[in-house]
Design a protein around this motif. Structure first.
Motif, PDB file in Angstrom:
ATOM      1  N   SER A 244       0.824  -1.204   0.000  1.00  0.00           N
ATOM      2  CA  SER A 244       0.000   0.000   0.000  1.00  0.00           C
ATOM      3  C   SER A 244       0.857   1.252   0.000  1.00  0.00           C
TER       4      SER A 244
ATOM      5  N   GLY B 270      -2.316   7.372  -2.093  1.00  0.00           N
ATOM      6  CA  GLY B 270      -2.738   7.829  -3.401  1.00  0.00           C
ATOM      7  C   GLY B 270      -3.705   8.981  -3.235  1.00  0.00           C
TER       8      GLY B 270
ATOM      9  N   TYR C 145      -4.849   5.456   1.087  1.00  0.00           N
ATOM     10  CA  TYR C 145      -3.887   4.377   0.916  1.00  0.00           C
ATOM     11  C   TYR C 145      -4.462   3.307  -0.010  1.00  0.00           C
ATOM     12  N   GLU C 146      -3.986   3.261  -1.234  1.00  0.00           N
ATOM     13  CA  GLU C 146      -4.432   2.265  -2.202  1.00  0.00           C
ATOM     14  C   GLU C 146      -3.696   0.959  -1.937  1.00  0.00           C
ATOM     15  N   GLN C 147      -4.436  -0.137  -2.024  1.00  0.00           N
ATOM     16  CA  GLN C 147      -3.816  -1.441  -1.806  1.00  0.00           C
ATOM     17  C   GLN C 147      -3.701  -2.184  -3.122  1.00  0.00           C
ATOM     18  N   TYR C 148      -2.539  -2.794  -3.329  1.00  0.00           N
ATOM     19  CA  TYR C 148      -2.269  -3.575  -4.532  1.00  0.00           C
ATOM     20  C   TYR C 148      -2.012  -5.013  -4.100  1.00  0.00           C
TER      21      TYR C 148
ATOM     22  N   PHE D 135     -12.876   2.972  -1.572  1.00  0.00           N
ATOM     23  CA  PHE D 135     -12.415   2.314  -2.783  1.00  0.00           C
ATOM     24  C   PHE D 135     -13.409   1.241  -3.190  1.00  0.00           C
TER      25      PHE D 135
ATOM     26  N   TYR E  56     -13.153  -2.303  -5.314  1.00  0.00           N
ATOM     27  CA  TYR E  56     -12.271  -3.293  -5.917  1.00  0.00           C
ATOM     28  C   TYR E  56     -13.132  -4.303  -6.672  1.00  0.00           C
TER      29      TYR E  56
ATOM     30  N   GLU F 258      -8.649  -6.078  -7.567  1.00  0.00           N
ATOM     31  CA  GLU F 258      -7.954  -4.982  -8.239  1.00  0.00           C
ATOM     32  C   GLU F 258      -8.761  -3.706  -8.034  1.00  0.00           C
ATOM     33  N   LEU F 259      -8.048  -2.624  -7.775  1.00  0.00           N
ATOM     34  CA  LEU F 259      -8.684  -1.341  -7.522  1.00  0.00           C
ATOM     35  C   LEU F 259      -9.269  -0.796  -8.821  1.00  0.00           C
TER      36      LEU F 259
ATOM     37  N   PHE G   3     -12.051   5.131  -6.746  1.00  0.00           N
ATOM     38  CA  PHE G   3     -12.160   5.651  -5.397  1.00  0.00           C
ATOM     39  C   PHE G   3     -13.035   6.892  -5.432  1.00  0.00           C
TER      40      PHE G   3
ATOM     41  N   ALA H 184     -11.093   3.758   2.765  1.00  0.00           N
ATOM     42  CA  ALA H 184      -9.657   3.880   2.579  1.00  0.00           C
ATOM     43  C   ALA H 184      -8.952   3.792   3.925  1.00  0.00           C
TER      44      ALA H 184
END
Lengths: 114, 112
Positions: free
Chosen positions: A94, A97, A101-104, B34, B36, B45-46, B49, B92
């Motif tokens: 993370s 962004g 906090y964007e999670q991948y 967000f 997903y 996968e995002l 948002f 988030a």
């Protein structure tokens, strides 16, 4: 593009074995997470780490431990695997962004304990 | 009360229709959300948002946020079979010791 990789897609282990799941990210993210995902229960946080050698328990840490010796690598350890740890394990990293906090996520490891 | 609630579905819509996915949350401190998408057997996968009240559009996707009602939604216009997946809503993460939460997801099936 952010890349999060996990050491195995599928893993079969026996009850009582010590199991290591590895996760590596290539984007210099400070934060890394381990989740498990089970039908009907969604994603549940096991542990997360906000820096090297730092870790925090999530919602279901029992039976698990973690290690983060290097920034890019976060390992999940099942000390003595049990059948109720059969699950899909997802690692994420993370970074802040625009929306937070964007999670991948990595591709996941489907672990079966027999 | 769960922190994030979603109807598990499946939500079935015909191809070309609008799919409406909904999410409610309990933490009034949540500022942004967000969405997903998770295909069967794959990881999340995002896709979008949103952090302001109102609508945010991105192609065929529109996210809506109503902080007073603690409600988030995702609209998919002109639904395609390739949109068939589970959609997860997540406040988030605010970093540090803030709790990380995800909804359990709504399964969407787009029927050709």
């Amino acid at each position: 593009d952010v890349k999060v990789t996990q050491s195995s897609r599928y893993l079969v282990k026996r009850t009582g074995e010590k199991v290591f799941l590895e996760c590596v990210q290539d984007m210099d993210h400070e934060n890394m997470f381990w989740y498990r995902q089970d039908p009907g229960l969604g994603l549940r946080l096991i542990y997360f780490s906000y820096d090297v050698k730092m870790k925090e328990k999530g919602d279901i840490p029992e039976g698990y431990s973690v290690s983060r010796e290097k920034k890019e690598r976060f390992s999940l350890i099942l000390e003595s695997a049990s059948t109720n740890q059969t699950s899909m394990y997802l690692c994420a990293s993370s970074t802040p962004g625009e929306g937070g906090y964007e999670q991948y996520f990595g591709p996941g490891t489907r672990l079966t304990v027999t | 009360q769960k922190e994030v609630e979603q109807n598990s579905g499946p939500l079935s819509v015909p191809e070309g229709a609008i799919a409406s996915l909904n999410c409610t949350y309990s933490d009034r401190g949540s500022q942004s959300f967000f969405w997903y998408r998770q295909y069967s057997g794959k990881s999340p996968e995002l896709i979008m948002f949103i952090y302001s009240n109102g609508d945010k559009e991105d192609g065929r996707f529109t996210a809506q946020l109503n902080k007073a009602s603690q409600y988030v939604s995702l609209l998919i216009r002109d639904s395609q079979p390739s949109d068939s997946a589970t959609y997860l809503c997540a406040p988030a993460w605010r970093g540090g010791y803030q709790k990380v939460t995800f909804g359990t997801g709504t399964k969407l099936q787009v029927i050709p």
